[in-house]
Every structure is written in structure tokens, then in C-alpha cells.
Design an enzyme around this catalytic site. Sequence first.
Site, short mmCIF file in Angstrom:
data_model
loop_
_atom_site.label_atom_id
_atom_site.label_comp_id
_atom_site.label_asym_id
_atom_site.label_seq_id
_atom_site.Cartn_x
_atom_site.Cartn_y
_atom_site.Cartn_z
CD GLU A 39 -19.52 -25.60 -29.99
OE1 GLU A 39 -19.77 -25.15 -31.12
OE2 GLU A 39 -20.16 -25.26 -28.98
CE1 TYR A 121 -19.73 -20.40 -31.85
CE2 TYR A 121 -19.18 -22.51 -32.86
CZ TYR A 121 -19.87 -21.78 -31.91
OH TYR A 121 -20.68 -22.40 -31.02
CG ASP A 139 -23.58 -19.17 -33.32
OD1 ASP A 139 -23.85 -18.00 -32.99
OD2 ASP A 139 -24.33 -20.12 -33.06
#
Length: 350
Positions: A39, A121, A139
Site C-alpha cells: 500500500e 485511505y 482511493d
Amino acid sequence: MTADEARTLGQGLLAWYRRSGRRLPWRETRDPFAIWVSEVMLQQTRVETVIPYYHRFLRRFPTVEALAAAATDEVLGQWEGLGYYARALRLHEGARAMVRRGEGLPGSVAAWREVPGVGPYMAAALASFASGAAAPAVDGNVARVMSRVLALPRPRLAASARAVAGAIEAMMAGAGDPAEVNHALMDLGATVCRARAPRCGVCPLASLCRARSGGDPERYPAPEARGRGPVLAVRIHVIRHLGRVLVYRRPPGGILGGLWAFPARFENEGGLAVEIPGVTWRAERQAFRHVFTHQTWQVTARAGDVARPGPAPDPTRWVDAPAVDRLPMGRPDRRVWAWARELGPATVTL
DNA sequence: AAAGCGTGGCC
DNA sequence: TGGCCAAGCTT
């Protein structure tokens, strides 16, 4: 959108995802550390770019303990070329904090949110992908998809963001695994509901999409105004003495912060210009342009040798030339080094 | 809260 | 070619 409509959309979405979703390396694991690394790397960075870095990084740092124990330059070295280097520094900082506290990795949105570099997010994505939390992970892809479905020009505005989250939660309520819903929306944005040339003909949400019924889905979301930034003339100096080279570490926080660089003079911002007497400059120069998001460097690089160097002026230091290959550097300095290291010694000495 | 933060690919 | 874009976060 009604609850029934949301349920219908969610089911169609998951059916599409099981047929057409992407298989990605970080979806093959539930290891929160691996997913966290993915991520962080994926922020503002394309999937195809990340994949090789992801594998290399996890091979070098398989666990949060391994990462916590590493030196800063090892971590930045693994990151070189990915950009946004503060991400790597915060990831490293977060790993050290987790190991120090000894309570393992977070498992909830709120706990992830405490970690340096983890924003709204990522906290939702990590809690969802690694722990199954029913948290909407919005996102850029998901924001664009929902902007179109709900005809919200600015899906990040607070009121719109609440509507977006509500609609996703309603889809999750009607359609099984929340992580799958998040993955499905992201994949839909990446491969179907693209910024340009969306493929509405194959979209599982098309029947209820207000942007599509409006006739011009590409109108959503409203474009962000972004400035291009100034062009700076930058002189980069590769100063050598015998087998050594003068380098320094750029201050954290600014552009290319924490990376190593050669002394440079910027057109109007000072930069790091050190006075080194007695340098014999070579005749050859290298000139190129490097475009960042918010500024452009017009680089002129010179290389020279110094016969009798004093101590390296603070904050620079002399480094063995082969070691420069292993110092983490931004692209402009790396490019300058690739040019300079091939040069022989100066032909004229004072 | 607007601005700053990298890089590479695409057209 | 240059402008736009890509799994955001911090200050």
C-alpha cells in the site's frame, strides 16, 4: 440510491470482479506487513512499476522485525527509483515503532491510523484487506467510480465523501466480503471506469450510473487544477580526489529529502554550494532536463579533480567511488554519476 | 487547507 | 513534445 439498488449493484460488482478482477501479488497473502508495504509503494504509483520493487523489498525485509533492524540507507536503497522517498522513511519509522512496542501489527482502522504515513485511505484498506473490516477504502480509482455512479463532481468534498462511503457500505452490506468489494471497486476504476475512455459497455454498474445516463461520464470527477512549477537552473558538481568523491545527504522534508547528492548550486535557492579550491574541471559537461511534479531542473553537470583536498566541508564527506553506486540517490544525481564515473582523470592538473 | 512531494508511461 | 496521470499523506 436505495438500499435495494445498492445491494443489486454490489452483487453485480462482485460477479464482475470474480470474472475480471486482477490477480496481484499482494492479494495472495493476508500478511499485514506485506500488504502494508504494498500500500505504501502504491501511493501515486502504478501497479506495474510497484511489482518488482515489492518482491525485492520483501525478499530483503521479509518481516517487520527485519525492516526495523535495517539501516536508513538500506531502506532508501531498496526504494531508489520509486520516488516520494518520505514514504520509505515513514514506513521504516513505523516498523521501528511497532517492534519497539511489541504488540504486533495493527488490526483496526483506528490502530492503523496511528502509524506514520498511514492516512484515511490506507487505514481502511489495511484493516479491510488484512483483517476483514467493513471499511470503505476510497482511493483515486474508487473516488472516480463513485463520482460517476452518483454524479458527484467533487467526491472528496466532505458532504460527497459521506455519500460515497455510505453507498459503499450499503454495497458491502448486501454483498459478502468487504475486502472483495474494495478490491472490486479499485479494479473497476483501473480497468473499466478509467479516467479517459471508460468502457461503460462492460461496466457492472452502468445500469444505475448517473454520469453515464447523463451522456458524458468523462466529465466526472471535475479536474483538479495543478500548477507546473518553476524551471530551476541547477549546477551539479562531481568533485573527485584520487578514488574518492564528495557527497552529502539532502535534508529531510524537502525534495529528494534523505537521499545522497553531489554538491550543487541552484539558480536562486542556494542549494549546497561548497567552496573547494584547486579543482581542475574537465572540459566535458552534461546537460539535461529533469521534470518533477512541481518543479523542473535544467541541469548542467561538471566533473573535476582536486589535487590537495582539505577536509570535506560540512555537511559533505568524501566517499570511495564504488560506494557511490550503493548510496541512495535521486534520478538527477544518479544520472550525473552514471556520466561522471566513466570519465578518466583530468588531463590538466594545477 | 493548499502546497509539496518522484518517477515513468502514454498519447 | 509536453501535459496528464497513477492504490495519498503531511504540514
